[in-house]
Write a protein that holds these residues in place. Structure first.
Motif, PDB file in Angstrom:
ATOM      1  N   GLU A 170       0.848  -1.197   0.000  1.00 16.64           N
ATOM      2  CA  GLU A 170       0.000   0.000   0.000  1.00 16.64           C
ATOM      3  C   GLU A 170       0.881   1.243   0.000  1.00 16.64           C
ATOM      4  OE1 GLU A 170      -3.743   1.793  -0.138  1.00 16.64           O
ATOM      5  OE2 GLU A 170      -3.295  -0.353  -0.115  1.00 16.64           O
ATOM      6  N   SER A 171       0.627   2.131  -0.945  1.00 17.67           N
ATOM      7  CA  SER A 171       1.450   3.332  -1.072  1.00 17.67           C
ATOM      8  C   SER A 171       0.815   4.515  -0.357  1.00 17.67           C
ATOM      9  CB  SER A 171       1.666   3.686  -2.543  1.00 17.67           C
ATOM     10  OG  SER A 171       2.357   4.924  -2.661  1.00 17.67           O
ATOM     11  N   ARG A 172       1.562   5.072   0.572  1.00 16.58           N
ATOM     12  CA  ARG A 172       1.244   6.370   1.154  1.00 16.58           C
ATOM     13  C   ARG A 172       2.383   7.342   0.834  1.00 16.58           C
ATOM     14  NH1 ARG A 172      -2.863   4.090   1.564  1.00 16.58           N
ATOM     15  NH2 ARG A 172      -4.274   3.925   3.360  1.00 16.58           N
ATOM     16  N   ALA A 173       3.047   7.074  -0.288  1.00 16.79           N
ATOM     17  CA  ALA A 173       4.076   7.985  -0.788  1.00 16.79           C
ATOM     18  C   ALA A 173       3.392   9.017  -1.663  1.00 16.79           C
ATOM     19  CB  ALA A 173       5.135   7.221  -1.573  1.00 16.79           C
ATOM     20  N   LYS A 174       3.518  10.263  -1.296  1.00 23.25           N
ATOM     21  CA  LYS A 174       2.766  11.309  -1.969  1.00 23.25           C
ATOM     22  C   LYS A 174       3.404  11.680  -3.304  1.00 23.25           C
ATOM     23  CE  LYS A 174       0.351  15.602  -0.908  1.00 23.25           C
ATOM     24  NZ  LYS A 174       0.184  16.695   0.073  1.00 23.25           N
ATOM     25  N   THR A 175       2.584  11.715  -4.331  1.00 26.14           N
ATOM     26  CA  THR A 175       3.044  12.118  -5.660  1.00 26.14           C
ATOM     27  C   THR A 175       2.654  13.573  -5.893  1.00 26.14           C
ATOM     28  OG1 THR A 175       2.893   9.888  -6.570  1.00 26.14           O
ATOM     29  CG2 THR A 175       2.813  11.710  -8.133  1.00 26.14           C
ATOM     30  N   GLN A 176       3.617  14.354  -6.320  1.00 26.87           N
ATOM     31  CA  GLN A 176       3.378  15.785  -6.494  1.00 26.87           C
ATOM     32  C   GLN A 176       2.379  16.042  -7.609  1.00 26.87           C
ATOM     33  OE1 GLN A 176       6.863  18.290  -6.267  1.00 26.87           O
ATOM     34  NE2 GLN A 176       6.087  19.550  -7.941  1.00 26.87           N
ATOM     35  N   ASP A 177       1.482  16.974  -7.380  1.00 30.71           N
ATOM     36  CA  ASP A 177       0.528  17.359  -8.411  1.00 30.71           C
ATOM     37  C   ASP A 177       1.243  18.124  -9.522  1.00 30.71           C
ATOM     38  OD1 ASP A 177      -1.701  16.256  -7.146  1.00 30.71           O
ATOM     39  OD2 ASP A 177      -1.990  18.044  -5.898  1.00 30.71           O
ATOM     40  N   PRO A 178       0.732  18.071 -10.743  1.00 35.07           N
ATOM     41  CA  PRO A 178       1.363  18.788 -11.861  1.00 35.07           C
ATOM     42  C   PRO A 178       1.412  20.294 -11.583  1.00 35.07           C
ATOM     43  CG  PRO A 178      -0.263  17.221 -12.673  1.00 35.07           C
ATOM     44  CD  PRO A 178      -0.449  17.303 -11.188  1.00 35.07           C
ATOM     45  N   VAL A 179       2.460  20.916 -12.090  1.00 38.05           N
ATOM     46  CA  VAL A 179       2.617  22.365 -11.942  1.00 38.05           C
ATOM     47  C   VAL A 179       2.942  22.970 -13.301  1.00 38.05           C
ATOM     48  CG1 VAL A 179       3.385  22.232  -9.547  1.00 38.05           C
ATOM     49  CG2 VAL A 179       5.068  22.120 -11.385  1.00 38.05           C
ATOM     50  N   ARG A 223      -2.084   9.809  -7.835  1.00 37.98           N
ATOM     51  CA  ARG A 223      -2.686  11.120  -7.573  1.00 37.98           C
ATOM     52  C   ARG A 223      -4.169  10.990  -7.251  1.00 37.98           C
ATOM     53  NH1 ARG A 223       0.620  12.803 -12.406  1.00 37.98           N
ATOM     54  NH2 ARG A 223       2.471  13.790 -11.528  1.00 37.98           N
ATOM     55  N   ALA A 224      -4.827  10.026  -7.879  1.00 38.75           N
ATOM     56  CA  ALA A 224      -6.248   9.821  -7.589  1.00 38.75           C
ATOM     57  C   ALA A 224      -6.436   9.302  -6.165  1.00 38.75           C
ATOM     58  CB  ALA A 224      -6.845   8.848  -8.606  1.00 38.75           C
ATOM     59  N   ARG A 225      -5.564   8.389  -5.729  1.00 39.78           N
ATOM     60  CA  ARG A 225      -5.681   7.829  -4.374  1.00 39.78           C
ATOM     61  C   ARG A 225      -5.517   8.902  -3.306  1.00 39.78           C
ATOM     62  NH1 ARG A 225      -2.379   3.579  -6.393  1.00 39.78           N
ATOM     63  NH2 ARG A 225      -0.559   4.592  -5.443  1.00 39.78           N
ATOM     64  N   GLN A 226      -4.563   9.787  -3.513  1.00 39.36           N
ATOM     65  CA  GLN A 226      -4.255  10.739  -2.450  1.00 39.36           C
ATOM     66  C   GLN A 226      -5.276  11.874  -2.333  1.00 39.36           C
ATOM     67  OE1 GLN A 226      -0.334  11.523  -3.991  1.00 39.36           O
ATOM     68  NE2 GLN A 226      -0.842  13.600  -4.609  1.00 39.36           N
ATOM     69  N   LYS A 227      -6.259  11.898  -3.204  1.00 35.67           N
ATOM     70  CA  LYS A 227      -7.354  12.865  -3.053  1.00 35.67           C
ATOM     71  C   LYS A 227      -8.406  12.382  -2.057  1.00 35.67           C
ATOM     72  CE  LYS A 227      -6.863  14.720  -7.744  1.00 35.67           C
ATOM     73  NZ  LYS A 227      -6.262  15.984  -7.280  1.00 35.67           N
ATOM     74  N   ASP A 228      -8.340  11.104  -1.683  1.00 33.76           N
ATOM     75  CA  ASP A 228      -9.283  10.550  -0.718  1.00 33.76           C
ATOM     76  C   ASP A 228      -9.015  11.124   0.671  1.00 33.76           C
ATOM     77  OD1 ASP A 228     -11.316   8.437   0.096  1.00 33.76           O
ATOM     78  OD2 ASP A 228      -9.607   7.893   1.355  1.00 33.76           O
ATOM     79  N   PRO A 229     -10.022  11.649   1.379  1.00 32.17           N
ATOM     80  CA  PRO A 229      -9.800  12.235   2.717  1.00 32.17           C
ATOM     81  C   PRO A 229      -9.200  11.243   3.711  1.00 32.17           C
ATOM     82  CG  PRO A 229     -11.961  12.851   1.857  1.00 32.17           C
ATOM     83  CD  PRO A 229     -11.417  11.823   0.925  1.00 32.17           C
ATOM     84  N   GLY A 230      -9.605   9.966   3.624  1.00 34.03           N
ATOM     85  CA  GLY A 230      -9.051   8.969   4.527  1.00 34.03           C
ATOM     86  C   GLY A 230      -7.576   8.743   4.280  1.00 34.03           C
ATOM     87  N   TRP A 231      -7.172   8.739   2.997  1.00 32.54           N
ATOM     88  CA  TRP A 231      -5.759   8.601   2.639  1.00 32.54           C
ATOM     89  C   TRP A 231      -4.952   9.751   3.228  1.00 32.54           C
ATOM     90  CZ3 TRP A 231      -1.581  10.868   0.540  1.00 32.54           C
ATOM     91  CH2 TRP A 231      -0.596  10.087  -0.059  1.00 32.54           C
ATOM     92  N   MET A 232      -5.464  10.963   3.034  1.00 33.64           N
ATOM     93  CA  MET A 232      -4.739  12.135   3.509  1.00 33.64           C
ATOM     94  C   MET A 232      -4.676  12.183   5.029  1.00 33.64           C
ATOM     95  SD  MET A 232      -2.906  14.633   2.666  1.00 33.64           S
ATOM     96  CE  MET A 232      -3.184  14.626   0.887  1.00 33.64           C
ATOM     97  N   GLN A 233      -5.731  11.768   5.708  1.00 34.53           N
ATOM     98  CA  GLN A 233      -5.724  11.757   7.165  1.00 34.53           C
ATOM     99  C   GLN A 233      -4.684  10.774   7.695  1.00 34.53           C
ATOM    100  OE1 GLN A 233      -9.471  10.675   8.931  1.00 34.53           O
ATOM    101  NE2 GLN A 233      -8.802  11.160  11.012  1.00 34.53           N
TER     102      GLN A 233
END
Length: 590
Positions: A427-436, A513-523
């Motif tokens: 399970e990945s909780r490694a944050k991927t940077q959003d595009p800039v 990037r889709a996974r890390q938009k989940d509030p539970g993931w971020m919490q």
């Protein structure tokens, strides 16, 4: 020198030990080492470091205990042996008792130097770290979660300017050569400098012309030496010195049309900054915070805050370049291999940094990671680490306890690492940077990327095909479509129109990037990842041997950093009330 063995027979008449036993807290590092020293690192475990004949050594269990306390207190070798001789707590921890009990009253600081040398030359240089980690695992303190991060380790040498680098490299080459070769090399020098002195040549440093002539003359000396050695069969020492000289000459100099050498107005990508420690590098914690030295990388169990792995890289290495090594114990197959995961993919930095999230070629900048906690550079908590090594509670959250999970900041969100985690079922909780994108232009996520049909649709509804490269990456060029587009000013300033880059692992990054938009993931991420910052603060809080490296060379710095992690782990085990028993280890907090 033969193996010395500590006396395991306690002396009931030893007042010093009796007083310490009553006065010291049971969960202090002193009481823990006194109680568990022989179980953690028995003398016999160091037998491979000694010979069968000679005088007896100081018992390795005593030396190892002193080295652990030394790293926690941030002391030099002389200070550590002095503390051992006169501090009752240290003597109690080492099990030698008072001065009239026949124990070791004291020993020279060179014993610590010799022990490090013996460990470095052995097949198990990190055995103290392994012993502490094995005890933590046996006590049930190491689960299937890992948090990874890195911290700067400042080097133990001075950063050299170009002239000093060239002269030092030439001096090192002359020193490595034998008398006959040295005479031949000195014959090709034309500057008049004998390179015997470490001091800079006496010139008017305010005179631009004099400085230019100095650089040109020393550069020509260096190239003449390299040319003289070309094609010869050289000894290993001379070859290494010649390679270092050629590297120094090639990284900082440029030749003008008239054949004169000058300092190039650029910084080489992998610039050598010292001939004393050629492996140290310029590094950056952020765009505003640079350093010279190495990076210390750690992985911890977030529930117990036990350090499970460490490694050290040059300061310019990307965090993701060694991420697989830090979680090797979670991988189904430890053969994660450099060939599969060690090479930087298209769009990644040379050393494995996170895949750039910008999509337009004219925008090379990546937004700096704003999530790194300032505690990393802090001096550390106010509590004395010799008594405490973090909170004495272990999280009781059992959700996903058996699921391997890895937490990391944006530096670990590269496509290659995310791909590895997916392949291994982690399970990945490694944050991927959003595009800039620069200047508020449309970012990459405003485009619809259809990887199944290899098409990209822009915000204006124009769809183009993805042109794939040999390595699997690709580009989608809108070119002429941008000329009459009403959204052009919001999308691109490039004359040739907008170009969107597609990475090798674009699909993996999209899912991340889709996974890390989940509030539970971020919490979960916000509640767990910062714990590694506190552990890093424990590691680097001492000035001597903490943030500042005590030794030179990547190998030595790495082993020293691992031993520091072992000492911090032992202090943490003490705080958690870890004890050995007949069947293994137990912990009151597990």
């Amino acid at each position: 020198m033969t193996l010395g063995v500590a006396d395991r027979q306690g002396n009931l008449l030893d007042d010093m030990s009796g007083y310490c036993e009553k006065a010291l807290a049971p969960d202090s590092i002193y009481a823990f080492l006194h109680r568990e020293r022989d179980r953690l690192f028995p003398d016999g475990d160091f037998a491979d470091l000694y010979e069968d004949t000679g005088r007896c050594s100081v018992p390795p269990s005593v030396v190892a205990s002193v080295m652990v306390l030394q790293r926690l207190a941030g002391l030099s070798d002389r200070e550590a042996t002095e503390r051992y001789s006169f501090d009752a707590r240290w003597r109690y921890a080492c099990g030698v008792g008072s001065y009239d009990t026949g124990g070791w009253a004291g020993f020279s600081h060179t014993v610590l130097v010799e022990m490090r040398m013996r460990l470095r030359g052995s097949k198990r240089p990190d055995r103290v770290f392994e012993a502490a980690l094995d005890a933590a695992k046996a006590a049930g303190l190491v689960g299937r979660k890992r948090v990874v991060d890195s911290t700067p380790l400042l080097d133990a040498v001075a950063t050299m300017d170009t002239i000093t680098l060239i002269r030092s490299a030439i001096r090192g080459l002359l020193r490595a050569a034998d008398d006959e070769l040295r005479t031949e090399l000195q014959a090709v020098l034309s500057s008049g400098d004998d390179y015997a002195s470490h001091a800079k040549p006496p010139v008017d440093w305010d005179d631009k012309q004099a400085r230019a002539e100095l650089v040109d003359s020393r550069a020509k000396d260096g190239f003449a030496l390299v040319l003289e050695l070309s094609g010869r069969e050289l000894s290993e020492a001379v070859l290494q010195a010649a390679v270092l000289l050629a590297t120094v000459l090639g990284q900082d100099l440029e030749e003008s049309e008239d054949g004169r050498f000058a300092i190039a107005r650029r910084v080489a990508k992998d610039r050598v900054i010292s001939t004393v420690d050629p492996e140290t590098r310029h590094g950056h914690k952020s765009s505003a915070h640079g350093f010279d030295g190495y990076k210390g990388h750690v992985a911890i169990d977030p529930d117990s805050e036990i350090i499970t792995a460490t490694t050290v890289t040059p300061g310019n290495a990307g965090d993701a370049s060694v991420a697989a090594d830090l979680i090797a114990d979670l991988l189904g197959d430890d053969e994660h291999g450099e060939a599969e995961h060690g090479e930087a993919e298209h769009g990644e930095a040379e050393h494995g940094e996170a895949e750039p999230c910008g999509d337009e070629r004219e925008t090379g900048d990546i937004a700096e990671n704003a999530e790194r906690d300032s505690t990393d550079a802090a001096e550390g908590p106010s509590a004395d680490l010799l008594g405490e090594a973090g909170d004495d509670e272990v999280d009781d959250d059992d959700a996903g306890e058996n699921t391997a999970t890895v937490y990391g900041d944006n530096a670990y969100g590269s496509g290659a690492f995310q791909q590895l985690l997916e392949e291994q079922g982690i399970e990945s909780r490694a944050k991927t940077q959003d595009p800039v994108a620069k200047s508020g232009l449309f970012t990459k996520d405003r485009f619809s990327i259809d990887l199944e049909h290899d098409r990209v649709t822009c915000p204006a509804g124009v769809t183009v095909e993805i042109r794939r490269h040999a390595d699997g990456s690709g580009t989608a060029a809108f070119a002429d479509h941008c000329a009459s587009c009403p959204l052009r000013e919001q999308c691109t300033t490039a004359a040739g129109g907008r170009t969107v880059s597609i990475g090798v692992n674009e699909d993996v990054l999209s899912r991340a990037r889709a996974r890390q938009k989940d509030p539970g993931w971020m919490q979960d991420y916000r509640g767990t990842r910062p714990k590694v910052e506190r552990k890093i603060a424990h590691l680097v809080r001492r000035k001597h041997g903490g943030r500042r490296a005590r030794v030179r060379g990547r190998e030595r710095v790495g082993q020293d950093f691992t031993f520091l992690a072992a000492a911090v782990n032992l202090a943490r085990l003490a705080t958690l009330g870890t004890r050995s028993n007949a069947t293994g280890w137990s912990c009151r907090m597990a």
